[in-house]
Design a protein around this motif. Sequence first.
Motif, mmCIF file in Angstrom:
data_model
loop_
_atom_site.group_PDB
_atom_site.id
_atom_site.type_symbol
_atom_site.label_atom_id
_atom_site.label_comp_id
_atom_site.label_asym_id
_atom_site.label_seq_id
_atom_site.Cartn_x
_atom_site.Cartn_y
_atom_site.Cartn_z
ATOM 1 N N GLN B 37 0.860 -1.181 0.000
ATOM 2 C CA GLN B 37 0.000 0.000 0.000
ATOM 3 C C GLN B 37 0.898 1.233 0.000
ATOM 4 O O GLN B 37 1.630 1.479 0.949
ATOM 5 N N ASP B 38 0.827 1.986 -1.094
ATOM 6 C CA ASP B 38 1.717 3.139 -1.228
ATOM 7 C C ASP B 38 1.126 4.372 -0.541
ATOM 8 O O ASP B 38 0.083 4.300 0.103
ATOM 9 N N SER B 39 1.798 5.492 -0.734
ATOM 10 C CA SER B 39 1.404 6.724 -0.029
ATOM 11 C C SER B 39 0.037 7.224 -0.469
ATOM 12 O O SER B 39 -0.631 7.958 0.255
ATOM 13 N N LYS B 40 -0.406 6.821 -1.670
ATOM 14 C CA LYS B 40 -1.729 7.211 -2.149
ATOM 15 C C LYS B 40 -2.796 6.230 -1.696
ATOM 16 O O LYS B 40 -3.949 6.329 -2.108
ATOM 17 N N LYS B 41 -2.405 5.268 -0.883
ATOM 18 C CA LYS B 41 -3.324 4.311 -0.253
ATOM 19 C C LYS B 41 -3.853 3.240 -1.194
ATOM 20 O O LYS B 41 -4.812 2.552 -0.856
ATOM 21 N N PHE B 42 -3.247 3.111 -2.390
ATOM 22 C CA PHE B 42 -3.683 2.023 -3.258
ATOM 23 C C PHE B 42 -3.071 0.711 -2.779
ATOM 24 O O PHE B 42 -1.874 0.634 -2.519
ATOM 25 N N LEU B 43 -3.911 -0.316 -2.693
ATOM 26 C CA LEU B 43 -3.464 -1.646 -2.302
ATOM 27 C C LEU B 43 -3.233 -2.481 -3.551
ATOM 28 O O LEU B 43 -4.155 -2.701 -4.335
ATOM 29 N N LYS B 44 -2.008 -2.977 -3.723
ATOM 30 C CA LYS B 44 -1.695 -3.763 -4.905
ATOM 31 C C LYS B 44 -1.108 -5.097 -4.501
ATOM 32 O O LYS B 44 -0.238 -5.171 -3.640
ATOM 33 N N ILE B 45 -1.569 -6.157 -5.149
ATOM 34 C CA ILE B 45 -1.035 -7.469 -4.820
ATOM 35 C C ILE B 45 0.356 -7.623 -5.427
ATOM 36 O O ILE B 45 0.615 -7.182 -6.545
ATOM 37 N N MET B 46 1.238 -8.220 -4.641
ATOM 38 C CA MET B 46 2.606 -8.469 -5.110
ATOM 39 C C MET B 46 2.788 -9.946 -5.460
ATOM 40 O O MET B 46 3.327 -10.276 -6.500
ATOM 41 N N PHE B 47 2.400 -10.802 -4.536
ATOM 42 C CA PHE B 47 2.583 -12.246 -4.713
ATOM 43 C C PHE B 47 1.401 -12.999 -4.106
ATOM 44 O O PHE B 47 0.801 -12.545 -3.148
ATOM 45 N N SER B 48 1.142 -14.179 -4.677
ATOM 46 C CA SER B 48 0.316 -15.150 -3.983
ATOM 47 C C SER B 48 1.059 -16.480 -4.022
ATOM 48 O O SER B 48 1.795 -16.767 -4.978
ATOM 49 N N TYR B 49 0.882 -17.285 -2.991
ATOM 50 C CA TYR B 49 1.641 -18.532 -2.845
ATOM 51 C C TYR B 49 0.693 -19.613 -2.350
ATOM 52 O O TYR B 49 0.106 -19.509 -1.288
ATOM 53 N N ASN B 50 0.564 -20.673 -3.155
ATOM 54 C CA ASN B 50 -0.359 -21.757 -2.822
ATOM 55 C C ASN B 50 0.268 -23.075 -3.197
ATOM 56 O O ASN B 50 0.593 -23.276 -4.365
ATOM 57 N N ASN B 51 0.427 -23.969 -2.195
ATOM 58 C CA ASN B 51 0.963 -25.301 -2.472
ATOM 59 C C ASN B 51 2.226 -25.256 -3.329
ATOM 60 O O ASN B 51 2.344 -25.939 -4.336
ATOM 61 N N LYS B 52 3.123 -24.394 -2.922
ATOM 62 C CA LYS B 52 4.416 -24.213 -3.596
ATOM 63 C C LYS B 52 4.284 -23.600 -4.992
ATOM 64 O O LYS B 52 5.231 -23.570 -5.766
ATOM 65 N N GLU B 53 3.118 -23.123 -5.345
ATOM 66 C CA GLU B 53 2.970 -22.410 -6.604
ATOM 67 C C GLU B 53 2.979 -20.921 -6.319
ATOM 68 O O GLU B 53 2.160 -20.424 -5.561
ATOM 69 N N LEU B 54 3.923 -20.237 -6.941
ATOM 70 C CA LEU B 54 4.062 -18.803 -6.725
ATOM 71 C C LEU B 54 3.530 -18.068 -7.939
ATOM 72 O O LEU B 54 3.906 -18.346 -9.073
ATOM 73 N N ILE B 55 2.648 -17.142 -7.683
ATOM 74 C CA ILE B 55 2.144 -16.286 -8.754
ATOM 75 C C ILE B 55 2.625 -14.872 -8.468
ATOM 76 O O ILE B 55 2.380 -14.344 -7.378
ATOM 77 N N ILE B 56 3.318 -14.322 -9.419
ATOM 78 C CA ILE B 56 3.958 -13.024 -9.210
ATOM 79 C C ILE B 56 3.262 -11.962 -10.048
ATOM 80 O O ILE B 56 3.017 -12.151 -11.237
ATOM 81 N N ASN B 57 2.976 -10.826 -9.417
ATOM 82 C CA ASN B 57 2.519 -9.684 -10.184
ATOM 83 C C ASN B 57 3.694 -9.190 -11.023
ATOM 84 O O ASN B 57 4.768 -8.924 -10.499
#
Lengths: 114, 112
Positions: B37-57
């Motif tokens: 969450q930056d200074s403008k308060k926007f929430l952005k996903i960076m990573f998700s991790y499930n069962n050793k599967e990594l999904i990267i923004n």
Amino acid sequence: DAKTTQPNSMESNEEEPVHLPCNHSTISGTDYIHWYRQLPSQGPEYVIHGLTSNVNNRMASLAIAEDRKSSTLILHRATLRDAAVYYCILRDVLGGGGADGLTFGKGTHLIIQP
Amino acid sequence: DTAVSQTPKYLVTQMGNDKSIKCEQNLGHDTMYWYKQDSKKFLKIMFSYNNKELIINETVPNRFSPKSPDKAHLNLHINSLELGDSAVYFCASSQMTRGGYTFGSGTRLTVV
């Protein structure tokens, strides 16, 4: 995830009901409607979610339009503690939608007047 | 018991340093996430991790790397910190196909 549209801000008085609208005209059949809120200096907090039927929990009610293209989060009796940014988010639970996380928009900044 | 806990709560460091933020969840969820969450308060996903599967923004610089020793932990390592990395970082968890997400209270990172 499909896009949602919310008013930038709303104002209400303490102890009155609050209706927070959300438009999601491109919603798909597998999209759940989620609502989260973020109080100042805290992490987002889950409020409620639903698919087609209206939902109630201890925090709020969720009214979903029959065509599912809009929904309304209802706080039955607002308190000062309910002042927060409220986010309406669609979450597709099929096709690995969960693994992609929630996509937050700008949300609605709810102001509660004493 | 805190459901999703992050440490530290505040982190001030100099440019060029390497730092880590830890996250643990005790909800038995199978998927964990990092948000910025930056200074403008926007929430952005960076990573998700499930069962050793990594999904990267794809917008996340490769200086950021998540590490998951087990399904209850997802730590965030940041190399060569830059001024623009200053933000609040939130960890979250969910059960992938149902229910809501639970967020931690955030780590405020300040790079000077």
